[in-house]
Design a protein around this motif. Sequence first.
Motif, PDB file in Angstrom:
ATOM      1  N   GLY A  85       0.807  -1.158   0.059  1.00  0.00           N
ATOM      2  CA  GLY A  85       0.221   0.078  -0.181  1.00  0.00           C
ATOM      3  C   GLY A  85       0.697   1.232  -0.043  1.00  0.00           C
ATOM      4  N   THR A  86       2.035   1.137   0.449  1.00  0.00           N
ATOM      5  CA  THR A  86       2.764   2.475   0.931  1.00  0.00           C
ATOM      6  C   THR A  86       3.266   3.490  -0.425  1.00  0.00           C
ATOM      7  OG1 THR A  86       3.758   1.301   2.430  1.00  0.00           O
ATOM      8  CG2 THR A  86       4.908   3.356   1.867  1.00  0.00           C
ATOM      9  N   ARG A 117       0.692 -10.260  -4.804  1.00  0.00           N
ATOM     10  CA  ARG A 117       1.924 -10.735  -4.837  1.00  0.00           C
ATOM     11  C   ARG A 117       2.170 -12.073  -5.647  1.00  0.00           C
ATOM     12  NH1 ARG A 117       4.796  -8.426   0.781  1.00  0.00           N
ATOM     13  NH2 ARG A 117       3.883  -6.570   0.511  1.00  0.00           N
ATOM     14  N   ARG A 125       0.415 -17.388   3.034  1.00  0.00           N
ATOM     15  CA  ARG A 125       1.027 -16.698   1.991  1.00  0.00           C
ATOM     16  C   ARG A 125       0.123 -16.800   0.707  1.00  0.00           C
ATOM     17  NH1 ARG A 125       5.906 -14.233   1.870  1.00  0.00           N
ATOM     18  NH2 ARG A 125       6.715 -15.143   3.932  1.00  0.00           N
ATOM     19  N   GLU A 135      -0.112   5.265   6.990  1.00  0.00           N
ATOM     20  CA  GLU A 135       1.202   6.038   6.736  1.00  0.00           C
ATOM     21  C   GLU A 135       1.037   7.327   7.387  1.00  0.00           C
ATOM     22  OE1 GLU A 135       3.388   4.052   5.105  1.00  0.00           O
ATOM     23  OE2 GLU A 135       2.093   2.882   4.317  1.00  0.00           O
ATOM     24  N   ARG A 262      13.700  -5.637   6.661  1.00  0.00           N
ATOM     25  CA  ARG A 262      12.371  -5.758   6.149  1.00  0.00           C
ATOM     26  C   ARG A 262      12.511  -6.174   4.738  1.00  0.00           C
ATOM     27  NH1 ARG A 262       8.356  -6.034   7.431  1.00  0.00           N
ATOM     28  NH2 ARG A 262       6.852  -4.517   6.473  1.00  0.00           N
ATOM     29  N   LEU A 264      11.240  -4.953   2.100  1.00  0.00           N
ATOM     30  CA  LEU A 264      11.089  -3.663   1.225  1.00  0.00           C
ATOM     31  C   LEU A 264      12.254  -2.952   1.328  1.00  0.00           C
ATOM     32  CD1 LEU A 264       7.362  -3.212   1.544  1.00  0.00           C
ATOM     33  CD2 LEU A 264       8.289  -4.188  -0.556  1.00  0.00           C
ATOM     34  N   ILE A 287       2.334 -10.647  11.807  1.00  0.00           N
ATOM     35  CA  ILE A 287       0.974  -9.956  11.294  1.00  0.00           C
ATOM     36  C   ILE A 287       1.366  -8.686  10.624  1.00  0.00           C
ATOM     37  CG2 ILE A 287      -1.301  -9.639  11.940  1.00  0.00           C
ATOM     38  CD1 ILE A 287       0.009 -11.167  14.713  1.00  0.00           C
ATOM     39  N   GLY A 289       3.956  -5.406   9.648  1.00  0.00           N
ATOM     40  CA  GLY A 289       5.559  -4.854   9.635  1.00  0.00           C
ATOM     41  C   GLY A 289       5.359  -3.305   9.019  1.00  0.00           C
ATOM     42  N   GLY A 290       6.375  -2.765   9.464  1.00  0.00           N
ATOM     43  CA  GLY A 290       6.543  -1.417   9.123  1.00  0.00           C
ATOM     44  C   GLY A 290       7.777  -0.682   9.503  1.00  0.00           C
ATOM     45  N   GLY A 291       7.690   0.635   9.404  1.00  0.00           N
ATOM     46  CA  GLY A 291       8.734   1.378   9.745  1.00  0.00           C
ATOM     47  C   GLY A 291       8.840   2.782   9.162  1.00  0.00           C
ATOM     48  N   TYR A 293      10.450   5.752   6.641  1.00  0.00           N
ATOM     49  CA  TYR A 293      11.128   5.875   5.200  1.00  0.00           C
ATOM     50  C   TYR A 293      11.310   7.078   4.990  1.00  0.00           C
ATOM     51  CZ  TYR A 293       6.155   6.004   4.409  1.00  0.00           C
ATOM     52  OH  TYR A 293       4.829   6.335   4.606  1.00  0.00           O
ATOM     53  N   GLY A 311       1.963  -2.298   7.604  1.00  0.00           N
ATOM     54  CA  GLY A 311       0.984  -2.771   6.923  1.00  0.00           C
ATOM     55  C   GLY A 311       0.670  -4.130   7.695  1.00  0.00           C
ATOM     56  N   LEU A 312      -0.616  -4.501   7.667  1.00  0.00           N
ATOM     57  CA  LEU A 312      -1.135  -5.562   8.401  1.00  0.00           C
ATOM     58  C   LEU A 312      -1.678  -6.573   7.560  1.00  0.00           C
ATOM     59  CD1 LEU A 312      -2.535  -5.460  11.935  1.00  0.00           C
ATOM     60  CD2 LEU A 312      -3.871  -6.539  10.246  1.00  0.00           C
ATOM     61  N   GLY A 313      -1.269  -7.890   7.895  1.00  0.00           N
ATOM     62  CA  GLY A 313      -1.902  -8.810   6.898  1.00  0.00           C
ATOM     63  C   GLY A 313      -3.327  -9.415   7.385  1.00  0.00           C
ATOM     64  N   ARG A 316      -3.801 -13.289   7.705  1.00  0.00           N
ATOM     65  CA  ARG A 316      -2.984 -14.080   8.945  1.00  0.00           C
ATOM     66  C   ARG A 316      -3.587 -13.681  10.281  1.00  0.00           C
ATOM     67  NH1 ARG A 316       3.406 -13.075   7.142  1.00  0.00           N
ATOM     68  NH2 ARG A 316       2.974 -13.702   5.170  1.00  0.00           N
TER      69      ARG A 316
HETATM   70  P1  HAM Z   1       5.148  -6.059   4.316  1.00  0.00           P
HETATM   71  O1  HAM Z   1       6.175  -6.599   5.473  1.00  0.00           O
HETATM   72  O2  HAM Z   1       5.463  -6.574   2.926  1.00  0.00           O
HETATM   73  O3  HAM Z   1       5.235  -4.478   4.362  1.00  0.00           O
HETATM   74  O4  HAM Z   1       3.546  -6.465   4.309  1.00  0.00           O
HETATM   75  C1  HAM Z   1       2.930  -6.318   5.751  1.00  0.00           C
HETATM   76  C2  HAM Z   1       2.362  -7.712   6.039  1.00  0.00           C
HETATM   77  O5  HAM Z   1       1.247  -7.959   5.026  1.00  0.00           O
HETATM   78  C3  HAM Z   1       2.770  -8.757   6.358  1.00  0.00           C
HETATM   79  O6  HAM Z   1       3.507  -8.765   7.752  1.00  0.00           O
HETATM   80  C4  HAM Z   1       1.929  -9.709   6.270  1.00  0.00           C
HETATM   81  O7  HAM Z   1       1.068 -10.022   7.355  1.00  0.00           O
HETATM   82  C5  HAM Z   1       1.010  -9.366   5.129  1.00  0.00           C
HETATM   83  N1  HAM Z   1       1.421  -9.874   3.908  1.00  0.00           N
HETATM   84  C6  HAM Z   1       2.435  -9.847   3.069  1.00  0.00           C
HETATM   85  N2  HAM Z   1       2.552 -10.470   1.859  1.00  0.00           N
HETATM   86  C7  HAM Z   1       1.743 -11.504   2.163  1.00  0.00           C
HETATM   87  C8  HAM Z   1       1.049 -12.492   1.338  1.00  0.00           C
HETATM   88  N3  HAM Z   1       1.583 -12.943   0.111  1.00  0.00           N
HETATM   89  N4  HAM Z   1      -0.031 -13.312   1.982  1.00  0.00           N
HETATM   90  C9  HAM Z   1      -0.528 -12.868   3.182  1.00  0.00           C
HETATM   91  N5  HAM Z   1      -0.118 -11.698   3.757  1.00  0.00           N
HETATM   92  C10 HAM Z   1       0.783 -10.988   3.323  1.00  0.00           C
HETATM   93  C11 HAM Z   1       4.439  -3.648   3.501  1.00  0.00           C
HETATM   94  O8  HAM Z   1       3.763  -3.984   2.796  1.00  0.00           O
HETATM   95  C12 HAM Z   1       4.559  -2.180   3.777  1.00  0.00           C
HETATM   96  N6  HAM Z   1       3.911  -1.467   2.691  1.00  0.00           N
HETATM   97  C13 HAM Z   1       4.385  -1.617   5.198  1.00  0.00           C
HETATM   98  C14 HAM Z   1       4.417  -0.422   5.305  1.00  0.00           C
HETATM   99  C15 HAM Z   1       3.521   0.488   5.331  1.00  0.00           C
HETATM  100  N7  HAM Z   1       5.644   0.019   5.891  1.00  0.00           N
HETATM  101  C16 HAM Z   1       5.438   1.554   6.007  1.00  0.00           C
HETATM  102  N8  HAM Z   1       4.234   1.803   5.616  1.00  0.00           N
END
Ligand code: HAM
Length: 435
Positions: A85-86, A117, A125, A135, A262, A264, A287, A289-291, A293, A311-313, A316
């Motif tokens: 989403g970022t 993805r 996954r 954000e 991370r 990304l 569940i 992850g972030g930080g 940037y 971002g939170l899945g 999961r």
């Molecule tokens: P990310 O760690 O790639 O961060 O994804 C965040 C969360 O999305 C993961 O912890 C997981 O729970 C979920 N997730 C990722 N890939 C999958 C997948 N293939 N299937 C199910 N769940 C998944 C980001 O996406 C960053 N944009 C977070 C962020 C926002 N950082 C700064 N701002």
Amino acid sequence: MGKANFQRPKGTADLFEENVREWQRIEQQAREIFSRYGYGEIRTPMFEAFDVYARSAGDTSDVVTKEMYDFNDKGDRHMALRPEGTAGVVRAYVENKLFGPEHESPYKTFYMGPMFRYERPQAGRFRQFHQIGVEAFGSTEPSLDAEVITMVVKFLAALGLKDLKVALNTLGDQGSRQAYRDALVAYLQPHAAELSKDSQTRLEKNPLRILDSKDENDQKIVADAPTIFDYLSDESKAHFEAVKTFLDDLGIDYEIDQTMVRGLDYYNDTIFEVMTTDPNLKGAATIAGGGRYSGLVEEFGGPETPGIGFGLGVERLISLLQAQGQAEMKPAGLDFYLVHIGDETQAKTLELATALRDLGYSADLDFTGRSVKSQFKTANRRDARFVITLGDEEVQTNKVQVKDMQTGHQADLDLAQVATDVADVVATLVAEEEK
Ligand code: HAM
């Protein structure tokens, strides 16, 4: 032409009412809690120009090199479904000049929706998954880091989740990171031949990612590697210390994890992940992850503006809630089920159902010519609190009995006065149960 394929794509899901209701509960809780923290919702497109994601996630990240759902559209533009989403939010922030003086700063925003993805589908996954993310732009204050981490913890706690761990680390600023990168490569180079294949590739392209390699032998080598803490600039060190102090003050538990990096590439300084400590749920461990940037807004042509988010899945999160018995996986019950006997009663029953719905109750009736017995069974299966039976007599006298299925008690209701009387009838029946 081959045989048509009508199957759901791999790594995607069909969700039905009992599932969707849990999703809605989570989304509602997110909206509620995030708005308490001053975050407003943003909605950006589910696809963008490929470059939007490629530039931000990092050219060497798995997300960009292996997992992008990209395509050329009919105008031959290279597009991609959003993998996260970022990037889209930063693009929108810059394109709409949300950094301008008429906008709040920090500009705090959240989003929820599907991400894509091309990964190997497995537990936790998916290829289409859903994120709830936030954000915040325009502040380097470490108190904002603490606020963002606190918010995700409070959100998960409000949903009833237990056994959570916040892992915290810092990547330092650009300078710290470069110095550390060099030191890490210098340390790893002599071990290059022993590293896993993936890590050997990463040694040149993205050595920090070797730190969180899942390969056991890599982990042994990494155990003695220098840590980022030895290379932090004074500023980054002070920032990280302040974040920890704020979290301590707020009573938010965390663990420093020096090997966490991370997936990304856009992060610097504070990074964090929220995971479960439940050993039975390893596949779905992380569940959220972030930080922080700092370069992204500039990368998209905006003024130098720091950002932070997570971002939170959702998938999961739900499997965890389910495993902990905290997910409510059942369809909505009904306030009223209307049983009707004979063809003549159909119109009156539909009329009553509509009147009840207008008054705010949920009400349903049979549309498939079921027997009375089977209509009562349906009322039970649908978890209806009250049942009203309409036969010829009821239609003639315009009076019905409301039966409370929890107690078996009944009360009269005048069909000419549903709007004025039904609330009292319901209240009386409910009060009897509580006696
Ligand atoms: P990310 O760690 O790639 O961060 O994804 C965040 C969360 O999305 C993961 O912890 C997981 O729970 C979920 N997730 C990722 N890939 C999958 C997948 N293939 N299937 C199910 N769940 C998944 C980001 O996406 C960053 N944009 C977070 C962020 C926002 N950082 C700064 N701002």
